[in-house]
Design an enzyme around this catalytic site. Structure first.
Site, PDB file in Angstrom:
ATOM      1  N   ASP A 280       0.864  -1.172   0.000  1.00  0.00           N
ATOM      2  CA  ASP A 280       0.000   0.000   0.000  1.00  0.00           C
ATOM      3  C   ASP A 280       0.910   1.235   0.000  1.00  0.00           C
ATOM      4  O   ASP A 280       2.142   1.133   0.142  1.00  0.00           O
ATOM      5  CB  ASP A 280      -0.973  -0.012   1.190  1.00  0.00           C
ATOM      6  CG  ASP A 280      -2.205   0.855   0.890  1.00  0.00           C
ATOM      7  OD1 ASP A 280      -2.154   1.686  -0.038  1.00  0.00           O
ATOM      8  OD2 ASP A 280      -3.222   0.700   1.596  1.00  0.00           O
TER       9      ASP A 280
HETATM   10  C1  NOJ Z   1      -4.017   3.899   0.032  1.00  0.00           C
HETATM   11  C2  NOJ Z   1      -5.182   2.982   0.146  1.00  0.00           C
HETATM   12  O1  NOJ Z   1      -5.151   2.300   1.390  1.00  0.00           O
HETATM   13  C3  NOJ Z   1      -5.262   1.958  -0.957  1.00  0.00           C
HETATM   14  O2  NOJ Z   1      -6.472   1.264  -0.851  1.00  0.00           O
HETATM   15  C4  NOJ Z   1      -5.133   2.616  -2.297  1.00  0.00           C
HETATM   16  O3  NOJ Z   1      -5.218   1.652  -3.302  1.00  0.00           O
HETATM   17  C5  NOJ Z   1      -3.818   3.365  -2.350  1.00  0.00           C
HETATM   18  N1  NOJ Z   1      -3.790   4.368  -1.320  1.00  0.00           N
HETATM   19  C6  NOJ Z   1      -3.580   4.012  -3.711  1.00  0.00           C
HETATM   20  O4  NOJ Z   1      -4.416   5.078  -3.901  1.00  0.00           O
END
Ligand code: NOJ
Length: 737
Positions: A280
């Site tokens: 993430d």
């Molecule tokens: C953080 C989020 O937790 C995740 O779900 C997302 O895909 C990413 N950012 C990218 O935007």
């Protein structure tokens, strides 16, 4: 030049198996040409400057692409923009390796569908799969080939803002939905130009943060992890998901991004996952504040050795992997394995055949927000609505009304209709509730509107004007709830009641004595006991997306009979949280006849029961259930347990009913939940007609992780419930030998 031709030759005919080499050996021959820096580049993902979905962005990403230091880009879409970036990779980098383009396509790309929790309330797996098919079609027509979805985190805590992205609290249903979403995104083949790579997230157990606070600590038993939280990820992997995203949280002291057991032993070893693992957003960097790495270098070492293949936005791989390989802390084999997985995904997507495969201007012009997609979206909104209360048949709006007042801060708020994670959705193209009602009612009905108050402040100044509008109307639709940013990422709430002064507005409007239907917009279960006491009708509509207003109007006017059912419990109050249907009995179960009896597992000041249970939702008609019939009462191992029930539509209009089957293992090797969903069927029952619904369950459905973690069932007595929600008490017992 030699390198260019080699790659082009390798790219030929990649879709014809056996023609040249397998994707694996093709990838290996590219790897053999790569410098260590270029390999690490493939393992690095950066956001473009088009939009940001996290705290910081690196603006030098185009230079990095040129240097072969980027393998994938996210937050970049539209054909010209993507083509421009891809061109840098394939024309200006040494090895010309195409980029993957990722994005958070969570509940639609341009045509935005209801938020995922709302979609789950449809209990319609076909519609869910189709919505992802449409999302993939639109996204791939705008340059994208990778979505950071499905989000399959089970959650029992509505304070957590991200429950809007998931399917609710039930593991069994959540697993079916997870698989449907993967199939929708990836279609029949990733080689098709209208399919995109799925990314299951957030691995693992991100949905169980302590106190419902986003990014917070997760701690649970192995049994809970295996039984409640892991199965939806596994279902998505089994459905062929090509990538997995690590979660921000730790589990039992080990952050997912550095968890070798999770990413390697379990995911790749036990589950046989062969796609790639991405972190993430900067979650490698977060290993430092987590306190398992003293600096970014150590964070990089821990994560890559745990099984991470791609670093999202953190730059840690780019900055430190080289050094780590040189010092021997990371082997080049680990790097090669990661790069191979990423290159294979590029082959599967057909990017080596044609790096501009998803950059088709004609498709971009023709395959976005088509009338067919919008029509489907409208129907999906109606399917996701849940009728929570309907005293004296307040709804549907009677056909004779001459004027309708649409009141409330969400009555005509285009910006809120999309909900959080609305990707490339355009709020200005959304249909609000007011517009949907006006479209449907036509010119013979006078549609009035007033805001009354804002969503979340203490300004009472507009309430009187709203009251006078309400008094002029024959019927009032009162639009209350949260704004779209009150759920989603980093949007946990400690108090999940209706915010601001909306309840003051509600009370005054309801006291006018006009027939009032409350329409709720929100991304989570709310605590609405007071509203439930005073409002004659309540329709839960979540955030419906582009066609929100039209789809809700279809329900309000009775063109579509509501059939949605909650997939997350609505508590009576915040103090009951976490509250979920599949809880344990405890050694001192509450006495239902005397819920406040001393020395029982209860509260002094609240019942244990929810306001609306899991599986609950009303219809404009009524359904009468017969007693449950079974093929027999005692079963040998491997014999199917067959149970059926007759559902009679006892009301005055056709309707769909979600018939649910739950089991309770009365005496287990370890304690068992009081109910577990193990089957459902959504059936259309015409008025006056009776439909027989039959379920068949196997010993697998009765099995669970015993205290030695063997997955098996207990011989003995089970109760089997069939009903219209998880709180119903119609059951039979049977024995398994
Ligand atoms: C953080 C989020 O937790 C995740 O779900 C997302 O895909 C990413 N950012 C990218 O935007």
């Amino acid at each position: 030049m030699l390198l260019v031709s080699l790659i082009i030759i390798q790219g030929c005919n990649t879709q014809h198996e056996g023609v040249i080499l397998s994707y694996e050996s093709k990838s290996d021959s590219i790897i053999s040409l790569m410098t260590l820096e270029e390999k690490i580049g493939q393992m690095s993902l950066f956001t473009s400057d088009m939009s940001a979905t996290g705290p910081s962005i690196r603006n030098d990403y185009t230079d990095l692409i040129r240097q072969g230091k980027v393998g994938a880009v996210f937050n970049a879409y539209t054909v010209d923009f993507v083509r421009g970036i891809q061109k840098i990779a394939v024309e200006e980098s040494r090895l010309h390796i195409p980029l993957i383009f990722g994005y958070d396509i969570i509940h639609g790309h341009r045509t935005i569908f209801p938020v995922n929790l709302g979609q789950a309330a449809s209990w319609d797996l076909e519609a869910i799969e189709k919505s992802e098919r449409i999302a993939a079609t639109e996204a791939s027509a705008e340059g994208l080939n990778w979505t950071f979805a499905p989000m399959v985190d089970i959650s029992r805590d509505p304070r957590w803002g991200r429950v809007m992205e998931g399917s609710g609290e039930d593991t069994w249903l959540g697993s079916l939905i997870a698989a449907a979403r993967v199939k929708g995104f990836q279609g029949a083949s990733l080689a098709d130009n209208n399919t995109i790579l799925a990314c299951v997230k957030h691995f693992a157990a991100y949905g169980a943060p302590q106190a419902g606070r986003d990014y917070s600590t997760v701690d649970m038993s192995d049994r809970s992890l295996y039984e409640w939280y892991l199965p939806p990820y596994k279902a998505a992997v089994d459905a062929g998901a090509g990538s997995v995203m690590t979660s921000f949280n730790e589990i039992a002291g080990v952050p997912s991004t550095s968890n070798h057991w999770l990413l390697t032993d379990l995911l790749r070893g036990e589950w046989g996952f062969n796609g790639f693992v991405v972190t993430d957003y900067s979650s490698i960097n977060e290993l430092v504040p987590h306190g398992v790495a003293s600096d970014l270098k150590q964070a990089g070492e821990l994560s890559v050795n745990a099984g991470v293949d791609m670093d999202m936005q953190g730059s840690v791989f780019l900055e430190y992997l080289n050094e780590l390989v040189k010092s021997g802390e990371v082997t080049e084999k680990v790097i090669n394995d990661a790069v191979r997985r990423i290159l294979i995904a590029k082959y599967k997507l057909g990017l080596f055949d044609d790096p501009y495969k998803y950059c088709d201007k004609k498709r971009e012009a023709e395959e976005i927000m088509t009338p067919e997609f919008l029509e489907f979206a409208r129907g999906f909104v109606a399917k996701s609505c849940v009728l929570l209360k309907n005293e004296k048949n307040t709804l549907p709006i009677p056909s004779g009304v001459k004027s309708i007042a649409v009141i409330g801060p969400l009555a005509d708020s285009k910006a809120d209709m999309l909900g959080f994670w609305s990707a490339a959705g355009q709020w200005e193209k959304c249909v609000t509730l007011f517009e949907g009602i006006r479209n449907r009612a036509g010119s013979s009905v006078n549609i009035l509107t007033a805001k009354g108050c804002n969503v979340n402040d203490d300004d009472l100044s507009a309430i009187n004007q709203a009251l006078s509008v309400a008094r002029k109307a024959d019927f009032v639709v009162l639009a209350l709830g949260e704004s779209k940013d009150m759920s989603g990422e980093a949007a946990s709430r400690a108090d999940i009641s209706i915010p601001g002064v909306q309840m003051i507005l509600a009370e005054k409007i309801i006291k006018t004595g006009k027939p009032v239907a409350v329409v709720l917009f929100n991304g989570r279960p709310l605590s609405i006991s007071e509203l439930d006491k005073m409002a004659p009708a309540i329709l839960e509509t979540w955030f419906g997306g582009t066609q929100a207003g039209n789809g809700i109007a279809d329900i309000l006017f009775g063109d579509v009979n509501p059939s949605g059912k909650l997939t997350m419990t609505f508590p009576m109050n915040v103090g009951q949280i976490p509250l979920f249907y599949n809880s344990k009995n405890t050694g001192r179960p509450i006495n239902p006849q005397n819920p406040y009896e001393k020395w029982k597992s209860n509260y002094l000041d609240s019942p244990n029961t929810p306001l609306y249970p899991f599986g609950y939702g009303l219809s404009y008609t009524t359904f009468a259930y017969s007693d449950i019939r079974m093929n027999k009462n005692s079963f040998l191992e491997n014999e199917k347990v067959v149970a059926s029930v007759d559902i009679t539509n006892s009301g005055d209009r056709d309707g769909e009913e979600v018939v649910q089957l739950y089991i309770h293992d009365l005496v287990g090797d370890v304690t068992r939940p009081v109910k577990e969903l193990k089957g459902f069927k959504k059936v259309l029952v015409k008025k006056g007609e009776t439909v027989t619904v039959t379920f068949s369950i196997s010993s697998d459905d009765l099995s669970y992780y015993h205290h030695n973690m063997n997955f098996t069932y207990d011989p003995g007595e089970f109760a089997l419930y069939i009903g219209s929600n998880s709180a119903e008490e119609r059951f039979v017992k049977f024995i398994v030998q």
